[in-house]
Each structure stands twice: as C-alpha cells, then as structure tokens.
Write an enzyme that holds these catalytic residues in place. Structure first.
Site, PDB file in Angstrom:
ATOM      1  N   ASP A 244       0.868  -1.177   0.000  1.00 48.63           N
ATOM      2  CA  ASP A 244       0.000   0.000   0.000  1.00 48.63           C
ATOM      3  C   ASP A 244       0.910   1.233   0.000  1.00 48.63           C
ATOM      4  O   ASP A 244       1.635   1.466   0.970  1.00 48.63           O
ATOM      5  CB  ASP A 244      -0.898  -0.030   1.237  1.00 48.63           C
ATOM      6  CG  ASP A 244      -1.929   1.091   1.258  1.00 48.63           C
ATOM      7  OD1 ASP A 244      -1.729   2.101   0.547  1.00 48.63           O
ATOM      8  OD2 ASP A 244      -2.921   0.966   2.002  1.00 48.63           O
ATOM      9  N   HIS A 245       0.849   2.008  -1.065  1.00 47.40           N
ATOM     10  CA  HIS A 245       1.754   3.144  -1.203  1.00 47.40           C
ATOM     11  C   HIS A 245       1.453   4.253  -0.203  1.00 47.40           C
ATOM     12  O   HIS A 245       2.247   5.192  -0.051  1.00 47.40           O
ATOM     13  CB  HIS A 245       1.689   3.705  -2.632  1.00 47.40           C
ATOM     14  CG  HIS A 245       3.035   3.956  -3.232  1.00 47.40           C
ATOM     15  ND1 HIS A 245       4.046   4.587  -2.555  1.00 47.40           N
ATOM     16  CD2 HIS A 245       3.543   3.663  -4.455  1.00 47.40           C
ATOM     17  CE1 HIS A 245       5.112   4.682  -3.329  1.00 47.40           C
ATOM     18  NE2 HIS A 245       4.845   4.112  -4.490  1.00 47.40           N
ATOM     19  N   ARG A 246       0.329   4.155   0.495  1.00 49.31           N
ATOM     20  CA  ARG A 246       0.025   5.166   1.502  1.00 49.31           C
ATOM     21  C   ARG A 246       0.851   4.970   2.774  1.00 49.31           C
ATOM     22  O   ARG A 246       1.095   5.928   3.515  1.00 49.31           O
ATOM     23  CB  ARG A 246      -1.472   5.116   1.860  1.00 49.31           C
ATOM     24  CG  ARG A 246      -2.404   5.489   0.728  1.00 49.31           C
ATOM     25  CD  ARG A 246      -3.856   5.247   1.115  1.00 49.31           C
ATOM     26  NE  ARG A 246      -4.119   3.838   1.412  1.00 49.31           N
ATOM     27  CZ  ARG A 246      -5.299   3.362   1.789  1.00 49.31           C
ATOM     28  NH1 ARG A 246      -6.332   4.199   1.916  1.00 49.31           N
ATOM     29  NH2 ARG A 246      -5.466   2.067   2.031  1.00 49.31           N
TER      30      ARG A 246
END
Length: 443
Positions: free
Chosen positions: A413-415
C-alpha cells in the site's frame, strides 16, 4: 409448563453479516439438548455448526437448505420446559426461562457465549395458551405478537404450534407470518388457514424475466467466493497498491532446509522458511505491518505480526492466519502452517483461523508460475509473493551455472510507505534467500 424460545443467527465471526444454510441437523418436533448443533451454515469464512443454547422441542425452523439468512434473523424456535424435562434434557429452570417470562429476569440458556448471541437475561414476553407440539399436553408458551392483516410481516416465531396447521399452510404455499390469528393472543388456528386458502388471491404482476442466451451459466457470488469477490473489489477501490519484484538464487536456502530436516527434528517446509524471513523483515521494516484508517486519515502500525498465507481449497481461496508469527520459531511456524493447511483441506477452519491477519504470504509457485502481481488482502498493506523454485542458468561466483532460482514479488500500500521502504524489505528477503546466514544475523 413450556416456554417457546427463539434462537437467532449469531454473529459467527469478524464482520460477518450473513450465512447460508448448508444442512439442517434437527427436524421440527425433535427434542434437542442444550448446546446441541442444530444447523450447519457456510459463512464467508468457513462452514460451521451452530449450537442452540436451549434444550427442548424444536417447534419451527426458519429457512431451507441453500437459503441465506442475515445475522439476527430467527434460526429455530424451541419449546423449553415440561417437554424437555420429560425427555431428559438438562433444560432446568435457568434454561426454561419461566422466571423471565414472568418478569423475574433470571439468566437462561447455556454458558456457551456466541459472538453477538450470549446467554443472559431474557426479555419478558406475553404468554398465551397454545397446544404443545405433540398435541398430547397443554402448555403455556411465550409467543411474539402476530401482525394483523395488511401490516408488514415481522421477524420472529410464528404464533402457531400445531404441526397440522403448519402442514396445511405449507401444502397451499401460505406464509403464516402474513396471517392474523383469531385464537388466544393471536394464535393461528386451522380455520384461519382454511379461510386464507378459500380467499381469492390477488393477481400478481411479475416482470418478464430477461432472456438467457443459450449455454449461459450464472453462478451466485456467495459464501467464500462472494467474500473473496467483495474483498478484492474493495481492495482495488481503496488501496493504491504497487508491486516490485526480484529474482533470487534459492539454492543455499534449499540446502539449509535439507540440513534442518536431516537432523531428525520437526520437518521444516519451504513456506515456513519464507514465513520466518518475512517476520525478520518486518522487524527491520515495521512500518509495513500496518493498515490505514481512512475515516480518521491515520496509518495504524500494528505491534503483532499475524501472518496469513494463501491456500487454495475445494471451496475456493482462503487465507488462514498464523497468529503471533513473530514470536514463533521456524519449527513452530512450520507446525502451525501444517495444521492450518490440513484444516483448510478438510473444511475445519474456524472464523478465528481466517481473520485478523496483518500481512500475507502468497505462494503462487505451487501453481507452476514464476510471477504475479496479487491484489492486497484488504485492509492489509503488504503481501510477499513467491513464485516456483526452478533450475535456471545463473551467474554464480563469476561463472554460468544451473541454480535454483525463484522470483519474489512484493505488493504494498503506497500510503503506508514509499518505494524505498518496500524495495529495502524485498531486498532483505532476497538476501536471506540467497544467503541464509543473513537471516541468522537478523534473529
């Protein structure tokens, strides 16, 4: 004296809202004991038997095999008290609920507390005189209020206990919940059913079904398949995922496994070695063991590693969870993975076995493929993918040689992190695969 108790479908696991009836284990009129399983249901997590907290005579079942019920809807009604006592069931005063029906507020039922449906104080209900299930005795039973004609149909036990009345309604396709009983306290009598049968039915205008092309097959998305579809679709909608991958020489890892298994101790699986590497990598990059609280716009970093691993079964894809994987040895991980794999194969996984994961290990190499870009297991933020380990040409110590090579992928998850963190984790995993001594240094 007998009191009718309604048992509703309990919450059988985290986030479950419905279950499909697979098989009824009791018949109407059958005597059941406290905590005896009465129905087998399939949820989005597993197939489970549901025990009833009351002992007595089953007066009604709600739903046919194949029907889907929402949590909180009635499953069965049980007449507890004199009938169960005569049959030798352990439904004493606590289970019969006589004091509750009189407003005493005593505890009832068994001690087995199901999620969303525990034993405790019952709500006092109106009492009316109705006939017993077997028709041999008269008993005071508790019934819910019956809707009058034209009122919306309510959930709950039907105010009828005569098998003859039920059979008559079933033969004519009548819904007893839609009838207004003329007996005491709204009890539905045989005359009420016969009157409804004789009344002219209102013409129903049903929309014409859409034509189905020849050979087309429609498969309902329910049970495990429906759960998987919902989670994957939600993951794609909510999580901005990215994937990186790398090839690694697994020759030394396989040699280390062979040496471990030759020692005569607990046999170590390849998947357990990768699980141990993942937990070591998460200790170095703890920000990956996280989830995102979208409502509060916060990254939630989790203290414990509950490692899920993908397993293909006859019922579809499931992800059993090894709890507290970071505290287990390699042998302990191998034993727990073996136990959960066998439970998945036999359909014996519990909802607890299938929930609460924080990171997933996906061994798609068992399908004979090298790579994949998997979808994250919502709401998790990381998944390590392992392809097949196959002999390939590889430059080893400056020379071309045949080595056992595996492709590793890491979806994140790039967040929760940037590419540098994800790349660092994957590189650490690859280094441990190529040189197991690196793993020893991280332990």
């Amino acid at each position: 004296m007998a009191v009718v108790k309604e048992f509703t479908l309990p919450d059988l696991g985290e986030g479950l809202t419905e279950a499909e009836i697979v098989r009824w284990l009791v018949e109407v009129g059958e005597v059941v004991a406290i905590d005896q399983p009465v129905v087998e249901v399939e949820t989005a997590k597993a197939v489970v038997e549901v025990p009833c907290p009351y002992g007595g005579v089953v007066t009604a079942r709600f739903g046919a095999e194949g029907d889907t019920l929402d949590v909180g809807r009635p499953l069965v009604t049980v007449a507890v008290g004199s009938h169960s006592d005569a049959a030798g069931n352990p439904a004493g005063p606590d289970a019969s609920g006589d004091s509750d029906a009189s407003g005493g507020g005593a505890d009832e039922g068994s001690g087995n507390v199901l999620v969303g449906y525990g034993t405790g104080t019952a709500v006092a209900r109106r009492r009316g005189r109705v006939r017993a299930v077997d028709g041999s005795v008269q008993a005071a039973v508790s019934v819910t209020e019956v809707p009058v004609a034209g009122a919306p149909v309510a959930d709950g036990p039907v105010a009828v206990i005569s098998p003859l009345v039920r059979r008559l309604a079933r033969e004519h396709g009548l819904d007893l919940r839609a009838l207004a009983g003329t007996g005491p306290d709204g009890l539905i009598l045989r005359a009420d059913v016969e009157r409804a049968v004789a009344a002219p039915a209102a013409p129903a205008v049903a929309p014409a079904p859409a034509p189905v092309p020849a050979g087309e097959e429609r498969v309902p998305l329910r049970g495990v398949r429906g759960m998987v579809a919902d989670k994957l679709a939600r993951s794609r909608r909510e999580i901005p995922d990215a994937t990186c991958w790398v090839d690694a020489d697994a020759t030394e890892l396989l040699a280390a496994r062979a040496a471990m298994n030759a020692s005569g101790g607990e046999r170590i699986s390849v998947l357990a070695l990768f699980a141990r590497i993942v937990t070591a990598g998460l200790a170095r990059y703890p920000e990956l063991n996280a989830t995102v609280d979208t409502e509060r716009r916060e990254i939630v970093r989790l203290p414990a590693v509950h490692l899920g691993f993908a397993a293909q079964t006859e019922r579809g894809l499931v992800v059993p969870v090894v709890r507290d994987a970071h505290t287990r040895s390699t042998a302990g991980l191998s034993a727990e993975i073996g136990r959960l794999t066998e439970a998945a194969r036999t359909g014996a996984l519990t909802p607890r076995d299938l929930t609460g994961g924080t990171v997933t290990l996906n061994n798609y190499g068992v399908f004979g493929v090298d790579g994949s870009t998997p979808i994250l297991n919502h709401p998790e933020a990381a998944m390590l993918g392992v392809g097949r380990i196959a002999p390939k040409p590889w430059v080893h110590q400056g020379e071309l040689a045949v080595r056992h090579v595996v492709q590793l992928s890491f979806t994140f998850d790039h967040r929760v992190c940037d590419g540098g963190t994800a790349g660092g984790f994957l590189r650490f995993v690859a280094d441990c695969v190529e040189s197991p001594a690196v793993l020893l240094a991280a332990v």
